[in-house]
Write a protein that holds these residues in place. Structure first.
Motif, PDB file in Angstrom:
ATOM      1  N   GLY A 117      27.807  40.043  35.319  1.00 24.87           N
ATOM      2  CA  GLY A 117      27.300  41.175  36.087  1.00 24.87           C
ATOM      3  C   GLY A 117      28.251  41.647  37.156  1.00 24.87           C
ATOM      4  N   PHE A 118      29.569  41.505  36.914  1.00 20.59           N
ATOM      5  CA  PHE A 118      30.540  41.859  37.953  1.00 20.59           C
ATOM      6  C   PHE A 118      30.410  43.313  38.387  1.00 20.59           C
ATOM      7  N   ASP A 119      30.070  44.199  37.469  1.00 21.39           N
ATOM      8  CA  ASP A 119      29.926  45.605  37.839  1.00 21.39           C
ATOM      9  C   ASP A 119      28.836  45.808  38.887  1.00 21.39           C
ATOM     10  N   ARG A 120      27.834  44.923  38.923  1.00 16.09           N
ATOM     11  CA  ARG A 120      26.755  45.031  39.902  1.00 16.09           C
ATOM     12  C   ARG A 120      27.147  44.484  41.272  1.00 16.09           C
ATOM     13  N   ILE A 121      28.066  43.531  41.291  1.00 11.18           N
ATOM     14  CA  ILE A 121      28.368  42.798  42.527  1.00 11.18           C
ATOM     15  C   ILE A 121      29.790  43.046  43.017  1.00 11.18           C
ATOM     16  N   ARG A 122      30.486  43.956  42.387  1.00 14.34           N
ATOM     17  CA  ARG A 122      31.904  44.148  42.724  1.00 14.34           C
ATOM     18  C   ARG A 122      32.112  44.475  44.195  1.00 14.34           C
ATOM     19  N   ARG A 123      31.270  45.318  44.759  1.00 15.87           N
ATOM     20  CA  ARG A 123      31.450  45.688  46.168  1.00 15.87           C
ATOM     21  C   ARG A 123      31.336  44.456  47.073  1.00 15.87           C
ATOM     22  N   GLU A 124      30.354  43.603  46.800  1.00 18.47           N
ATOM     23  CA  GLU A 124      30.185  42.392  47.606  1.00 18.47           C
ATOM     24  C   GLU A 124      31.363  41.426  47.414  1.00 18.47           C
ATOM     25  N   MET A 127      34.276  42.546  49.402  1.00 16.47           N
ATOM     26  CA  MET A 127      34.086  42.277  50.827  1.00 16.47           C
ATOM     27  C   MET A 127      34.398  40.829  51.193  1.00 16.47           C
ATOM     28  N   MET A 128      34.475  39.944  50.188  1.00 10.84           N
ATOM     29  CA  MET A 128      34.880  38.561  50.442  1.00 10.84           C
ATOM     30  C   MET A 128      36.375  38.436  50.729  1.00 10.84           C
ATOM     31  N   ILE A 129      37.149  39.439  50.335  1.00 10.68           N
ATOM     32  CA  ILE A 129      38.599  39.395  50.507  1.00 10.68           C
ATOM     33  C   ILE A 129      38.926  39.809  51.941  1.00 10.68           C
ATOM     34  N   PRO A 130      39.578  38.961  52.728  1.00  7.19           N
ATOM     35  CA  PRO A 130      39.854  39.317  54.129  1.00  7.19           C
ATOM     36  C   PRO A 130      40.849  40.468  54.233  1.00  7.19           C
ATOM     37  N   ASP A 131      40.852  41.111  55.401  1.00  5.43           N
ATOM     38  CA  ASP A 131      41.697  42.285  55.615  1.00  5.43           C
ATOM     39  C   ASP A 131      43.170  41.987  55.347  1.00  5.43           C
ATOM     40  N   ALA A 145      40.185  39.555  41.935  1.00  9.98           N
ATOM     41  CA  ALA A 145      39.330  39.270  43.090  1.00  9.98           C
ATOM     42  C   ALA A 145      39.167  37.770  43.288  1.00  9.98           C
ATOM     43  N   LEU A 146      38.940  37.032  42.194  1.00  8.98           N
ATOM     44  CA  LEU A 146      38.813  35.576  42.285  1.00  8.98           C
ATOM     45  C   LEU A 146      40.072  34.960  42.878  1.00  8.98           C
ATOM     46  N   PHE A 147      41.223  35.409  42.432  1.00  7.05           N
ATOM     47  CA  PHE A 147      42.502  34.919  42.948  1.00  7.05           C
ATOM     48  C   PHE A 147      42.622  35.156  44.451  1.00  7.05           C
ATOM     49  N   LEU A 148      42.312  36.346  44.891  1.00  8.45           N
ATOM     50  CA  LEU A 148      42.451  36.667  46.307  1.00  8.45           C
ATOM     51  C   LEU A 148      41.447  35.898  47.165  1.00  8.45           C
ATOM     52  N   VAL A 149      40.236  35.709  46.648  1.00  8.01           N
ATOM     53  CA  VAL A 149      39.259  34.903  47.383  1.00  8.01           C
ATOM     54  C   VAL A 149      39.743  33.454  47.471  1.00  8.01           C
ATOM     55  N   ALA A 150      40.325  32.928  46.388  1.00  7.29           N
ATOM     56  CA  ALA A 150      40.862  31.567  46.413  1.00  7.29           C
ATOM     57  C   ALA A 150      41.990  31.438  47.435  1.00  7.29           C
ATOM     58  N   LEU A 151      42.858  32.442  47.511  1.00  4.04           N
ATOM     59  CA  LEU A 151      43.906  32.417  48.536  1.00  4.04           C
ATOM     60  C   LEU A 151      43.296  32.370  49.928  1.00  4.04           C
ATOM     61  N   SER A 152      42.233  33.138  50.136  1.00  2.49           N
ATOM     62  CA  SER A 152      41.595  33.161  51.455  1.00  2.49           C
ATOM     63  C   SER A 152      40.898  31.849  51.782  1.00  2.49           C
ATOM     64  N   GLU A 153      40.561  31.087  50.747  1.00  2.00           N
ATOM     65  CA  GLU A 153      39.874  29.802  50.948  1.00  2.00           C
ATOM     66  C   GLU A 153      40.855  28.643  51.174  1.00  2.00           C
ATOM     67  N   GLY A 154      42.163  28.919  51.162  1.00  2.00           N
ATOM     68  CA  GLY A 154      43.135  27.876  51.481  1.00  2.00           C
ATOM     69  C   GLY A 154      43.876  27.314  50.284  1.00  2.00           C
ATOM     70  N   LEU A 155      44.277  28.178  49.348  1.00  3.86           N
ATOM     71  CA  LEU A 155      44.975  27.718  48.155  1.00  3.86           C
ATOM     72  C   LEU A 155      46.256  26.965  48.503  1.00  3.86           C
ATOM     73  N   ASP A 156      46.932  27.376  49.569  1.00  7.26           N
ATOM     74  CA  ASP A 156      48.176  26.711  49.969  1.00  7.26           C
ATOM     75  C   ASP A 156      47.958  25.247  50.320  1.00  7.26           C
TER      76      ASP A 156
END
Length: 259
Positions: A117-124, A127-131, A145-156
């Motif tokens: 259901g990504f088309d339904r939740i894409r906006r949310e 918004m998980m991706i930081p500025d 989007a998953l990749f960028l959220v993972a980077l924001s969660e501390g992938l390094d």
């Protein structure tokens, strides 16, 4: 569903994975055997590591089998760590920005699967991706989007933990507002030194994932489908996270962190 292949080990020509095997990635682009569709014609891409920490990146929207530039590049470029992908879109446009792998800094990432259901939740999800990372959101896929959220969660600092938190955040949103199956994925990503791979699904149909060491090349291929039919490949079990370093494989249980 997409097909992909990665390699880590002694440097080899990219064609040894992408073009030359009997069931190479190019062969899988029009003849996949372990996918919902045999055709993966919505673009392709390669990320490879060489002289610099950041990967080189080549992506285009042609079917992999029909692009002469792909064959020419893979016949000349040699790398000890690379990711290659052929795409079958699950709904987003066929564009270069939607082709895998994705790269940010020294990290590269590719994915096969879907967020329900990504088309339904894409906006949310966006918004998980930081500025600080949002300028890297160049396409429209759930994978990027998953990749960028993972980077924001501390992938390094914590690759497995960051990926578990990122998958968990998207799974929770899909469970709340999306549709089943909420997550199906096989993914590979790298910082240029270590290759990571994951196989997971919220149902019984996790995308296939295999790996095999080659004495001939002195390296390991990690793939959606075996590169030679009839060879013995090690299957990765669903709910697994693999770390590939210097010929060794460490497999851990993967459980998303549902927030």
């Amino acid at each position: 569903m997409c097909r992909w292949a990665a390699y880590t080990g002694a440097p080899i020509l990219l064609e040894e994975v992408v073009c030359r095997p009997g069931h190479s990635l190019i062969e899988q682009s029009h003849g996949a055997t372990q996918s919902k569709t045999a055709i993966n014609a919505d673009g392709f891409g390669i990320a490879w590591y060489g002289e610099r920490p950041e990967p080189g990146l080549f992506r285009d929207i042609l079917p992999a089998w029909s692009d002469p530039n792909l064959r020419s590049i893979t016949a000349q470029v040699r790398s000890g760590l690379f990711l290659a992908h052929v795409r079958a879109s699950t709904g987003t446009a066929t564009s270069r920005n939607n082709c895998h792998p994705f790269a940010v800094g020294r990290w590269s990432f590719m994915h096969n699967g879907q967020i329900g259901g990504f088309d339904r939740i894409r906006r949310e999800v966006d918004m998980m991706i930081p500025d600080a990372l949002y300028p890297q959101r160049r396409g429209a896929t759930d994978s990027e989007a998953l990749f960028l959220v993972a980077l924001s969660e501390g992938l390094d600092e914590d690759p497995m933990g960051a990926f578990a938190r990122a998958v968990g955040r998207l799974e929770r949103l899909s469970r709340d507002r999306g549709v089943a199956p909420h997550v199906r994925l096989s993914a590979a990503f790298s910082d240029g030194k270590t290759l990571f791979a994951c196989r997971y699904a919220t149902d019984d149909f996790a995308p296939t994932l295999y790996h095999r060491w080659s004495d001939r090349f002195g390296g390991r291929a990690v793939v959606s489908e075996p590169l030679e039919l009839g060879e013995c490949w090690d299957a990765v079990a669903p709910g697994s996270f693999c770390v590939f370093t210097e010929g060794a494989v460490e497999t851990r249980a993967f459980v998303p962190v549902l927030s």
